[in-house]
Write a protein that holds these residues in place. Structure first.
Motif, short mmCIF file in Angstrom:
data_model
loop_
_atom_site.label_atom_id
_atom_site.label_comp_id
_atom_site.label_asym_id
_atom_site.label_seq_id
_atom_site.Cartn_x
_atom_site.Cartn_y
_atom_site.Cartn_z
N LEU A 2 20.56 -24.95 16.29
CA LEU A 2 19.42 -25.67 15.74
C LEU A 2 18.84 -26.54 16.83
O LEU A 2 19.57 -27.30 17.48
N PHE A 17 22.08 -28.67 17.92
CA PHE A 17 23.22 -28.73 17.00
C PHE A 17 23.76 -27.33 16.81
O PHE A 17 23.00 -26.36 16.76
N THR A 18 25.07 -27.22 16.62
CA THR A 18 25.66 -25.94 16.24
C THR A 18 25.30 -25.67 14.80
O THR A 18 24.98 -26.59 14.04
N LEU A 19 25.33 -24.42 14.41
CA LEU A 19 25.04 -24.07 13.02
C LEU A 19 26.29 -23.64 12.28
O LEU A 19 26.21 -23.01 11.23
N ASP A 20 27.45 -24.00 12.81
CA ASP A 20 28.68 -23.74 12.07
C ASP A 20 28.86 -24.83 11.02
O ASP A 20 27.97 -25.64 10.81
N SER A 21 29.97 -24.89 10.38
CA SER A 21 30.16 -25.85 9.29
C SER A 21 30.16 -27.31 9.74
O SER A 21 29.95 -28.20 8.94
N SER A 22 30.35 -27.56 11.03
CA SER A 22 30.39 -28.95 11.51
C SER A 22 29.02 -29.49 11.88
O SER A 22 28.82 -30.70 11.92
N TYR A 23 28.06 -28.62 12.16
CA TYR A 23 26.73 -29.03 12.62
C TYR A 23 26.83 -30.06 13.74
O TYR A 23 26.21 -31.12 13.71
N SER A 24 27.63 -29.77 14.75
CA SER A 24 27.89 -30.71 15.83
C SER A 24 26.70 -30.82 16.79
O SER A 24 26.09 -29.82 17.16
N THR A 168 20.49 -31.03 8.75
CA THR A 168 21.83 -30.53 8.47
C THR A 168 22.51 -31.27 7.32
O THR A 168 23.64 -30.95 6.96
N ARG A 170 23.33 -34.46 7.33
CA ARG A 170 24.23 -35.50 7.81
C ARG A 170 23.58 -36.88 7.87
O ARG A 170 24.25 -37.86 8.11
#
Length: 181
Positions: A2, A17-24, A168, A170
């Motif tokens: 993202l 941001f990553t688009l895995d479950s953590s949205y890091s 996301t 968050r």
């Protein structure tokens, strides 16, 4: 990945941001473009290209990951009492051109835009950035601080991070990361 954007003609912020479950949060950057007297459309294209180039450099370390989504604050014209807007409404049009240029350079990415009233209301930029930083893990806070150093008077990267956090889930209805100040 993202890509979250705080659009501007002079200084734009971007966050990945990553688009895995953590949205890091994995990267954030601020790019600038001075008014060199060139045509406004050319300046929009130039800052968009600078932003995309900076982002590509930032996520080069995450090989194999591609930007599939773009989240951005939607430029909006506000009317003041007496029919006069707070700023030149044309500036909002130029930001739309800049965002269109980014979307063109990142062809295929799904674009989502948010009106300021939908995610931050009338909250001042310094407060938005402080809140966003509070929702980040310590490693993400280091990324935030590198792109948005404490005590600076600009908030482009911080607002891009906040837009990404909102996208996301968050930012809104979330609690700051335990141990944040």
């Amino acid at each position: 990945m993202l890509l979250a954007i705080d659009p501007s003609m002079c200084a734009a912020g971007a966050a990945l941001f990553t688009l895995d479950s953590s949205y890091s949060l994995v990267y954030a950057v601020r790019v600038t473009q001075r008014d060199d007297g060139s045509d406004v459309v050319e300046r929009c294209r130039t800052i968009a290209a600078k932003l995309v180039d900076a982002v590509r450099e930032g996520y080069a370390m995450h090989s194999g990951l591609h930007i599939t989504r773009i989240a951005t604050e939607r430029p909006q014209i506000y009317q003041r009492t007496g029919g006069k807007s707070k700023a030149d409404p044309n500036d909002q049009l130029y930001m739309c051109m800049m965002l269109g240029s980014v979307a063109t350079l990142l062809r295929g990415a799904l674009v989502c835009s948010y009106k300021p009233s939908d995610w931050k209301g009338q909250t001042p930029k310094p407060v938005v950035c402080a809140r966003a930083r509070g929702f980040l893990s310590p490693s993400e806070q280091a990324i935030f601080d590198a792109a948005q150093p404490p005590g600076v008077s600009y908030y482009d990267a911080g607002e891009a991070i906040a837009v990404g956090l909102h996208h996301t889930g968050r930012y809104k209805n979330a609690r700051p990361y335990k141990g944040c100040t």
